[in-house]
Enzyme design. Structure first.
Site, PDB file in Angstrom:
ATOM      1  CD  GLU A 169      93.595  36.972 151.801  1.00  0.00           C
ATOM      2  OE1 GLU A 169      93.817  36.529 152.963  1.00  0.00           O
ATOM      3  OE2 GLU A 169      92.413  36.555 151.419  1.00  0.00           O
ATOM      4  CD  GLU A 222      99.527  40.056 152.694  1.00  0.00           C
ATOM      5  OE1 GLU A 222     100.521  39.679 153.334  1.00  0.00           O
ATOM      6  OE2 GLU A 222      98.101  39.886 153.083  1.00  0.00           O
ATOM      7  CB  CYS A 280      89.429  34.020 155.748  1.00  0.00           C
ATOM      8  SG  CYS A 280      89.785  35.146 154.328  1.00  0.00           S
ATOM      9  CB  SER A 319      97.183  36.626 153.809  1.00  0.00           C
ATOM     10  OG  SER A 319      96.738  38.059 153.982  1.00  0.00           O
ATOM     11  CE  LYS A 352      86.050  33.523 161.725  1.00  0.00           C
ATOM     12  NZ  LYS A 352      86.921  34.479 160.962  1.00  0.00           N
ATOM     13  CD  GLU A 373      89.709  35.299 163.863  1.00  0.00           C
ATOM     14  OE1 GLU A 373      90.489  35.317 162.878  1.00  0.00           O
ATOM     15  OE2 GLU A 373      88.417  35.325 163.633  1.00  0.00           O
ATOM     16  CD  GLU A 392      97.478  37.772 167.621  1.00  0.00           C
ATOM     17  OE1 GLU A 392      97.303  37.005 167.199  1.00  0.00           O
ATOM     18  OE2 GLU A 392      97.547  37.629 169.096  1.00  0.00           O
ATOM     19  CB  CYS A 448      82.144  29.315 156.468  1.00  0.00           C
ATOM     20  SG  CYS A 448      83.706  30.273 156.604  1.00  0.00           S
TER      21      CYS A 448
END
Length: 585
Positions: free
Chosen positions: A290, A293, A310, A330, A369, A372, A377, A515
């Site tokens: 990241e 990037e 994230c 990102s 999560k 996710e 993908e 978190c």
């Protein structure tokens, strides 16, 4: 009489008496707040200290001298000379009656309920000495809403406190829930009584974090993980997120904010996991990818501001609500998904294990999560990269089920190589942590020089939106922003839409405190408890041998021997993706 409040502002005070005790409190206080300041416990259900008060449940009723009837202490304001009684026969009887009426319509499956022994309704009933229910109620038979991978809703256990509505609308700005129907048919539902998988839910789990009963809980995947551990043909590995190590202990009887890293690793090995790894490893990897990037965008005219990716609840939010701004996100996967991709490629190759025989489990503070991990993908390895996601709460239940005396465990170490992480990886567990970790390494990437002071206190703390400017080198100043909760994310995104955001880099986390306040963490009703977790996160960082992601030797070896370079062809295939929501509206 005057007193002082934080910020050195003068606050008018009033003098009142509660249960014979005299106290001086700010004029803006409620009776409940005044009682709490004296250590007097008044039961509450609809009240939550971090949400707007409504006074709906009436469990917190007290007597106020001169009032015509009992009053709801959570919304009743104090005034000079007020006399309050919280423990009279009339008060106790009124509270019992309210609780009995709730129980009369409530399922009687407490012993098998996921919130058993951690249910506010159950606890209040016990505290009030409710031993019988004098009323004939009507048990509901609503179907379960469990068609999504993250959250289960059981309207039969809903007590209509409205906490989930307020958390979703005010804290998160998502507005999934509302009251529907009237009288005994009143329910709390998403629009048109659809399932959470059919509406614009981000699966952040803040509704579950504030629900006082078992009406909203995380989807329990513990049995699937037990089955994998028991399968001799499977090699079962586990990764643990940074914020889990500062919250797991409180679910197992230790003080809030206890750092239990070593005991957590020991417990996971006792449970039967073949290898115990650290998500801090892939958090460090995230900074390499990241950060690279960001530098590429900054130096080549790419889309700015770049926003971190994230937090899956946050990613869901921008996809659902601001799809026109997705180019700002990102392309780096979250640490969980980077780890999953490496587990069935890099690790499988080093360990000589067929990836089809690897079961990859993650322990996360987050309900989103789970969603996710099953995104279509997230199969860069050729398999589902992360097979099962357990929340901190689920892990605590597994430890109890296994009969492990957590407090007595001797500390154990993470396994190499995917168990080596830095302090920069640890602070991913607090709001501002990803930004701070990135700055520690980006400055080195750009200038080739190490920072003298690696702690960026101006991006820490619980302020909803924080801004700062960082001089990377002469002639290059980077303007950054950090936001937590999705309501604050909306403020940032609206500024970008309006062309009013001159930031270069933005960190956004879906949950309050990042978190540490995730929707899968042990249930708390105090901002102070969350702050103790955050303080513990930074203590972990200070105690780390490595404090910068670019110093992690395991990451250096990964690039040198297998991955190539950040943003290279191999890393782009495994560690990056283009987000575009595939479900719902």
């Amino acid at each position: 009489m005057t007193g002082r409040r934080e910020g050195d502002m003068t606050m008018e005070m009033v003098n009142i008496t509660i249960d014979g005790q005299k106290v001086s409190v700010p004029k803006t206080s409620t009776v409940l707040e005044a009682a709490t300041s004296l250590g007097i416990k008044v039961p509450t259900l609809c009240y939550h200290p971090e949400l707007r008060v409504e006074g709906a449940c009436r469990v917190c009723m007290v007597e106020v001298e001169g009032a015509r009837s009992l009053v709801a202490s959570c919304v009743y304001p104090v005034n000079e000379g007020m006399v309050v009684r919280t423990n009279t026969a009339a008060v106790r009887e009124a509270r019992k009656t309210v609780v009995e009426l709730l129980l009369a319509n409530h399922p009687s499956d407490c012993l098998s309920c996921q919130r058993n022994l951690n249910c506010e309704l159950q606890s209040i009933a016990a505290d009030l000495g409710v031993r019988e229910i004098r009323f004939d109620g009507e048990k509901k038979n609503y179907p379960l809403d469990n068609g999504n991978p993250s959250i289960v809703r059981d309207q039969n256990k809903c007590i209509l406190c409205g906490r989930c509505i307020r958390a979703c609308s005010e804290r998160q700005g998502v507005h999934v829930y509302s009251f529907a129907n009237r009288g005994f048919d009143t329910t709390v539902v998403p629009a048109f009584n659809l399932g959470l998988d059919e509406v614009a839910c981000t699966f952040c789990g803040q509704c579950a974090a504030v629900c006082p009963t078992g009406a909203i809980v995380e989807k329990d995947d513990t049995q699937a993980v037990w089955n994998a551990i028991s399968d001799p043909t499977k090699h079962v590995i586990v990764q643990t997120a940074p914020a889990v190590r500062v919250a797991l202990g409180e679910a197992l009887g230790l003080p809030h904010g206890s750092i239990v890293t070593g005991k957590m690793v020991a417990a996971l090995k006792r449970l039967g996991f073949d290898k115990v790894f650290d998500t801090d490893f892939s958090a460090d990897l995230t900074i390499w990818e990241e950060g690279s990037e960001f530098i590429e965008r900054l130096t080549t005219g790419g889309t700015l501001p770049m926003i971190t990716s994230c937090s899956p609840g946050w990613v869901n939010f921008i996809e659902l609500k601001y799809p026109d701004l997705l180019d700002h996100l990102s392309t780096a996967k979250s640490p969980q998904q980077m780890f999953g991709a490496l587990a069935k490629t890099y690790y499988a190759e080093k360990a000589g294990i067929d990836p089809k025989d690897i079961v990859s489990v993650s322990i996360m503070p987050c309900t989103a999560k789970k969603a996710e991990a099953v995104r279509p993908e997230m199969k860069s390895s050729g398999y589902q990269d992360v097979d099962y996601v357990l929340t901190t709460r689920e892990l605590s239940r597994m430890i109890r089920e296994a009969g492990i005396s957590f407090a007595k465990l001797e500390e154990a170490q993470f396994d190499a190589p995917l168990g080596i992480g830095s302090g920069a990886g640890v602070i991913f567990g607090a709001t501002g942590g990803v930004m701070e970790a990135a700055l520690r390494s980006v400055v080195k990437m750009v200038t080739g020089k190490e920072l003298d002071n690696i702690e960026f206190h101006n991006v820490r703390g619980m302020t909803g939106i924080k801004e700062a400017e960082v001089t990377v080198k002469e002639g290059l100043t980077v303007k950054i922003a950090v936001a937590h909760t999705l309501a604050n994310a909306s403020v940032i995104l609206d500024k970008i839409r309006a062309g009013e955001a001159d930031y270069h880099f933005i960190e956004i986390m879906a949950c309050p405190g990042g978190c540490s306040g995730g929707g899968g963490q042990p249930i708390i009703t105090s901002a102070e408890h969350r702050q103790k977790r955050i303080d513990a996160i930074y203590e972990c960082d200070k105690c780390s041998e490595l404090r910068k992601s670019h110093e992690n030797p395991a990451i250096k070896e990964l690039y040198d021997t297998w991955l190539g370079k950040p943003l290279g062809e191999k890393s782009h295939h495994l560690l990056h993706t283009h987000y575009h929501h595939q479900k719902k509206c």
